[in-house]
Design a protein around this motif. Structure first.
Motif, mmCIF file in Angstrom:
data_model
loop_
_atom_site.group_PDB
_atom_site.id
_atom_site.type_symbol
_atom_site.label_atom_id
_atom_site.label_comp_id
_atom_site.label_asym_id
_atom_site.label_seq_id
_atom_site.Cartn_x
_atom_site.Cartn_y
_atom_site.Cartn_z
ATOM 1 N N MET A 233 0.829 -1.208 0.000
ATOM 2 C CA MET A 233 0.000 0.000 0.000
ATOM 3 C C MET A 233 0.865 1.261 0.000
ATOM 4 N N GLY A 234 2.015 1.191 0.682
ATOM 5 C CA GLY A 234 2.910 2.339 0.708
ATOM 6 C C GLY A 234 3.436 2.692 -0.674
ATOM 7 N N LYS A 235 3.578 1.689 -1.534
ATOM 8 C CA LYS A 235 4.063 1.923 -2.895
ATOM 9 C C LYS A 235 2.974 2.494 -3.798
ATOM 10 N N VAL A 236 1.752 1.984 -3.662
ATOM 11 C CA VAL A 236 0.729 2.326 -4.658
ATOM 12 C C VAL A 236 -0.188 3.482 -4.239
ATOM 13 N N LEU A 237 -0.429 3.657 -2.942
ATOM 14 C CA LEU A 237 -1.412 4.669 -2.540
ATOM 15 C C LEU A 237 -1.064 6.089 -2.984
ATOM 16 N N PRO A 238 0.213 6.516 -2.903
ATOM 17 C CA PRO A 238 0.506 7.896 -3.325
ATOM 18 C C PRO A 238 0.119 8.188 -4.772
ATOM 19 N N ARG A 239 0.082 7.163 -5.631
ATOM 20 C CA ARG A 239 -0.305 7.378 -7.026
ATOM 21 C C ARG A 239 -1.786 7.709 -7.158
ATOM 22 N N TYR A 240 -2.558 7.393 -6.124
ATOM 23 C CA TYR A 240 -4.013 7.573 -6.189
ATOM 24 C C TYR A 240 -4.516 8.520 -5.102
ATOM 25 N N GLY A 241 -3.632 9.383 -4.642
ATOM 26 C CA GLY A 241 -4.031 10.376 -3.658
ATOM 27 C C GLY A 241 -4.155 9.837 -2.254
ATOM 28 N N GLY A 242 -3.590 8.664 -1.990
ATOM 29 C CA GLY A 242 -3.682 8.060 -0.662
ATOM 30 C C GLY A 242 -2.361 8.090 0.083
ATOM 31 N N MET A 243 -2.343 7.439 1.242
ATOM 32 C CA MET A 243 -1.173 7.506 2.103
ATOM 33 C C MET A 243 -1.069 6.281 2.990
ATOM 34 N N MET A 244 0.163 5.789 3.152
ATOM 35 C CA MET A 244 0.473 4.793 4.184
ATOM 36 C C MET A 244 1.303 5.491 5.244
ATOM 37 N N VAL A 245 0.943 5.291 6.508
ATOM 38 C CA VAL A 245 1.697 5.874 7.612
ATOM 39 C C VAL A 245 2.202 4.743 8.497
ATOM 40 N N GLN A 246 3.531 4.657 8.655
ATOM 41 C CA GLN A 246 4.082 3.690 9.606
ATOM 42 C C GLN A 246 4.057 4.336 10.985
ATOM 43 N N VAL A 247 3.225 3.789 11.866
ATOM 44 C CA VAL A 247 2.971 4.419 13.163
ATOM 45 C C VAL A 247 3.819 3.778 14.248
ATOM 46 N N GLU A 248 3.692 4.314 15.467
ATOM 47 C CA GLU A 248 4.555 3.866 16.561
ATOM 48 C C GLU A 248 4.139 2.543 17.176
ATOM 49 N N ASP A 249 2.871 2.185 17.043
ATOM 50 C CA ASP A 249 2.409 0.901 17.574
ATOM 51 C C ASP A 249 1.013 0.598 17.017
ATOM 52 N N MET A 256 -6.085 5.493 14.441
ATOM 53 C CA MET A 256 -5.987 6.366 13.271
ATOM 54 C C MET A 256 -6.899 5.869 12.146
ATOM 55 N N ALA A 257 -6.988 4.559 11.984
ATOM 56 C CA ALA A 257 -7.891 4.002 10.962
ATOM 57 C C ALA A 257 -9.339 4.336 11.292
ATOM 58 N N ILE A 258 -9.690 4.264 12.568
ATOM 59 C CA ILE A 258 -11.048 4.620 12.992
ATOM 60 C C ILE A 258 -11.319 6.094 12.711
ATOM 61 N N GLY A 259 -10.351 6.949 13.033
ATOM 62 C CA GLY A 259 -10.532 8.384 12.810
ATOM 63 C C GLY A 259 -10.714 8.720 11.344
ATOM 64 N N ALA A 260 -9.911 8.097 10.484
ATOM 65 C CA ALA A 260 -10.042 8.355 9.050
ATOM 66 C C ALA A 260 -11.384 7.856 8.529
ATOM 67 N N SER A 261 -11.805 6.683 9.007
ATOM 68 C CA SER A 261 -13.094 6.145 8.582
ATOM 69 C C SER A 261 -14.231 7.050 9.027
ATOM 70 N N TYR A 262 -14.166 7.557 10.254
ATOM 71 C CA TYR A 262 -15.190 8.496 10.728
ATOM 72 C C TYR A 262 -15.245 9.724 9.825
ATOM 73 N N GLY A 263 -14.086 10.116 9.297
ATOM 74 C CA GLY A 263 -14.036 11.283 8.411
ATOM 75 C C GLY A 263 -14.494 10.993 6.993
ATOM 76 N N GLY A 264 -14.850 9.734 6.710
ATOM 77 C CA GLY A 264 -15.390 9.393 5.397
ATOM 78 C C GLY A 264 -14.406 8.744 4.454
ATOM 79 N N ILE A 265 -13.164 8.537 4.903
ATOM 80 C CA ILE A 265 -12.136 7.921 4.060
ATOM 81 C C ILE A 265 -12.097 6.424 4.330
ATOM 82 N N ARG A 266 -12.201 5.637 3.294
ATOM 83 C CA ARG A 266 -12.040 4.195 3.495
ATOM 84 C C ARG A 266 -10.605 3.915 3.928
ATOM 85 N N SER A 267 -10.462 3.244 5.072
ATOM 86 C CA SER A 267 -9.149 3.009 5.637
ATOM 87 C C SER A 267 -9.107 1.624 6.239
#
Length: 574
Positions: A233-249, A256-267
C-alpha cells in the motif's frame, strides 16, 4: 515430459533464495504455467537455512508435495535437511563449491553445477542466483528468451551494466551441458493456455483489493507476517491520492484508521496476533461508535512472540470472542490469493453497510506464499458505502438534532461525515442515545445493544461455504478455511476414498441456515484447522450443537498440513 513437478531451492537466508524462486515463478507464469511457492525461513534477517518449494504444473497449483523431483542446494545444510525427501527418480543439484563427502551421494542423483564459478567469472558472487536460474531454466526446457526478459525487467532500474552482467551469466549457465543427466526427463509439458499470468502473495492481493475498494489510508506497524500489506500500500497509494503511515504501535494504527473512517475515508490496518491484542480496545470503540473498520489479520504461531515465521490459525477465538463487552463484527476467511482480493473488497462494503469492524482472517502460509493467479474479474469490483445521510434530509433538520444512532428497522442508522451541514453529532465510547450523547437509562442500553448486535443477523441466512462434492451421497464433509484448503483439496483428489469438501468463507456471523442444511445432509463434518483448541470446531458446537457429528483434525506444531497426512486422515473415515 512432465505435467507437474516439485522443486526445492535451498540456501543461506538473505542471499536471494526467495528472489530466485520468485523470478522462476514469474517466468513460468509468463509462459502460461501455474506455480505455487511455499517458504520456510527463520526469525532473523540473515543467516540460517531458508528454502522455497515450488509446485509447477499445467493446471492450477494450490499446495506443494512433501517429496521433490528436483532439489537445488546452494548450501550444505539444504543437502543435510532435505536430500531424504527426493523422489525415487529425483535429482539433487548442488553448487560445486559444496563438499558432499559427508553424504551418501549417489553419482546419478547428486549432480554438481558450477553455479558460483560462473557468477564469479561474470562479475560477482551475488549473481549466483542468476547462474542457478539459467541451469534450472535449461533443465525444465524453458525458452531462454523468457528467462532473459524476466532478468531485464528485474534489474533494469539498476542500470544497463548490471543487466548485461546478469544476462551474460544466465546465457553461460543455460548452455553448459549437465553431465550425467538426460535433461529431457524433466522437461515440462507445454501449457494448455500459454497466456501470461500474474504472480502474487496473499498479502499483496489484500492490498490490491483494498486499493480497488477505494481505500486511501492505511496506518500500520510492521509485523511478521503482515508487513507486506503496508509495504504494498505504501508503494501504490501515493499514485491515487492516498497515504500509508508507519505508526509507533498497533494502538495508534487502529485508532488512526477509525478516525479516518469516521471522516469518510475508506481506511484499514493490517497486523498479526500480538498487534491484534493491542488493538482490542480500539476495535471495541469502533463497534460501539458504529464506525466502519477493516483489519487484515495474518495469523502466525503464538502466544507472545511465539514462532513469528511459522503458520497457525489460532487467532479465531480472539476475533470471535475478543475484547471486553459485546459488539458486532464480521470475519471473512479467504482460502486463495484470488479470494484475498475479492474478500478485501467485500470487507470494505460490509464494514460500510453494517457499520462495524470487519476482519480479513488470513494466515502466514496464504499471506506469504506466492501463487500464479487467474485473471481477476474487475466486473466484481462494486463499491457500496452503505447508509449515508442525504443532504436534502439534513437540510430540513435543526442543527444538533441529527440522530446518528437512530433506531431503524434494520438496526443500521444513516451516518454523516464531518463538514456535512446539520450532520454534526456527538461521538463517545460511552453508551449513548440516538443523538450520540451519553445516556445511562436501562431501557436505552437494551435498545442500543439490540440495535448493534442485531444488525448483522441477516448475514446468517446468506451462504458462505463453498462446496466441492466428490461423489453422490457422501456421508462425510471435510470443512476447512484459509491456506489448508489447497492441501485438503489435493489430498481428496489423490485419495482412493472420497469425501466432500467445504470451505467456510465467512465465520462470523456463521451461515446458520446453510450449516443447518449441511448437518441434515452429512453424518460427519470433520473440521481441519491449525490450532490446539480446535477453535472453529468449538464455535460450531457452541452455536449449533451436533457434538456427535462434529469431528476435528488439528495441527499446532508450526508446520503446514501435508498432502500425505491428509490422505491418511481421509482414509481413516472409511
Amino acid at each position: 515430459m512432465k505435467s507437474k513437478l516439485t522443486l526445492l531451492i535451498g540456501g543461506i537466508q538473505g542471499e536471494g533464495v526467495v528472489s530466485l524462486g520468485t523470478n522462476l515463478m514469474k517466468t513460468l507464469s509468463n509462459l502460461g504455467y501455474y506455480t505455487y511457492g511455499s517458504r520456510s525461513f527463520s526469525s532473523r534477517i540473515k543467516g540460517g537455512n531458508t528454502t522455497m518449494t515450488l509446485s509447477i504444473g499445467v493446471e492450477k497449483q494450490l499446495s506443494v508435495e512433501e517429496h521433490m523431483d528436483i532439489i537445488l542446494a546452494l548450501d550444505k545444510e539444504t543437502i543435510q535437511l532435505y536430500s531424504s525427501k527426493l523422489h525415487t527418480n529425483g535429482i539433487l543439484l548442488y553448487d560445486s563449491v559444496i563438499s558432499v563427502e559427508d553424504f551418501n551421494a549417489e553419482s546419478n542423483r547428486f549432480i554438481p553445477l558450477p553455479i558460483t564459478e560462473i557468477a564469479k567469472n561474470f562479475g560477482s558472487l551475488i549473481m549466483k542466483n542468476t547462474s542457478a536460474l539459467g541451469f534450472i531454466g535449461r533443465l525444465l526446457g524453458l525458452d531462454k528468451s523468457g528467462l532473459l526478459t524476466s532478468l531485464d525487467e528485474k534489474y533494469r532500474a539498476k542500470g544497463q551494466e548490471v543487466v548485461e552482467k546478469n544476462l551474460s551469466t544466465l546465457e553461460e549457465a543455460y548452455h553448459i551441458k549437465i553431465e550425467g543427466l538426460d535433461i529431457q526427463d524433466f522437461y515440462l509439458l507445454h501449457p494448455k493456455n500459454p497466456s501470461s499470468r500474474a504472480v502474487m502473495l496473499g498479502n499483496e492481493a489484500i492490498g490490491f483489493g483494498a486499493l480497488m475498494a477505494g481505500c486511501r489510508f492505511i496506518p500500520s506497524y510492521p509485523i511478521t507476517p503482515a508487513s507486506e500489506v503496508m509495504e504494498y500500500m505504501g508503494k501504490v497509494l501515493p499514485r491515487y491520492g492516498g497515504m500509508m503511515v508507519q505508526v509507533e504501535d498497533e494502538i495508534a494504527a487502529v485508532t488512526m484508521a477509525i478516525g479516518a473512517s469516521y471522516g469518510g475515508i475508506r481506511s484499514m490496518t493490517a497486523t498479526s496476533g500480538p498487534g491484534l491484542s493491542l488493538m482490542m480496545e480500539g476495535i471495541g470503540l469502533a463497534g460501539n461508535t458504529e464506525t466502519p473498520l477493516v483489519i487484515a489479520d495474518i495469523q502466525r504461531v503464538g502466544p507472545s512472540t511465539g514462532l513469528p515465521t511459522k503458520n497457525e490459525q489460532s487467532d479465531l477465538f480472539s476475533l470471535y470472542y475478543g475484547g471486553h463487552g459485546e459488539y458486532p463484527s464480521i470475519i471473512l476467511s479467504p482460502a486463495t490469493v484470488e479470494d484475498c482480493f475479492y474478500d478485501t473488497i467485500k470487507a470494505f462494503n460490509l464494514a460500510d453497510q453494517y457499520q462495524c469492524p470487519v476482519f480479513v482472517l488470513s494466515d502466514l502460509n496464504l499471506g506469504l506464499s506466492p501463487q500464479t493467479i487467474d485473471d481477476l474479474d474487475y466486473d466484481q469490483v462494486i463499491i457500496d458505502r452503505g447508509k449515508i445521510a442525504k443532504k436534502e434530509d439534513l437540510a430540513v433538520i435543526e442543527r444538533g438534532t441529527f440522530k446518528r444512532y437512530a433506531f431503524t428497522e434494520d438496526g443500521v442508522s444513516p451516518r454523516s461525515f464531518p463538514g456535512m451541514i446539520n450532520g454534526g453529532h456527538h461521538v463517545t465510547g460511552l453508551e449513548h442515545n440516538e443523538l450520540g450523547l451519553p445516556f445511562e437509562k436501562p431501557e436505552n442500553r437494551k435498545k442500543m445493544m439490540d440495535k448493534r448486535l442485531g444488525k448483522t443477523a441477516p448475514l446468517e441466512n446468506e451462504p458462505s461455504i463453498d462446496l466441492y462434492p466428490f461423489g453422490n451421497n457422501n456421508p462425510t464433509l471435510f470443512l476447512t478455511y484459509g491456506s489448508a484448503f489447497g492441501t485438503v483439496l489435493e489430498a481428496i483428489e489423490q485419495s482412493e476414498k472420497k469425501v466432500d469438501l467445504g470451505i467456510i468463507r465467512r465465520i462470523r456471523p456463521l451461515p446458520m441456515k446453510q450449516l443447518t442444511s449441511l448437518f441434515e445432509r452429512y453424518d460427519h463434518i470433520v473440521v481441519v484447522e491449525s490450532n490446539y483448541r480446535k477453535q472453529l470446531a468449538s464455535i460450531l458446537k457452541e452455536e449449533l450443537g451436533h457434538h456427535d457429528k462434529i469431528h476435528s483434525i488439528h495441527k499446532y506444531d508450526g508446520t503446514n498440513f501435508t498432502i500425505t497426512e491428509m490422505v491418511e486422515k481421509i482414509g481413516a473415515w472409511f
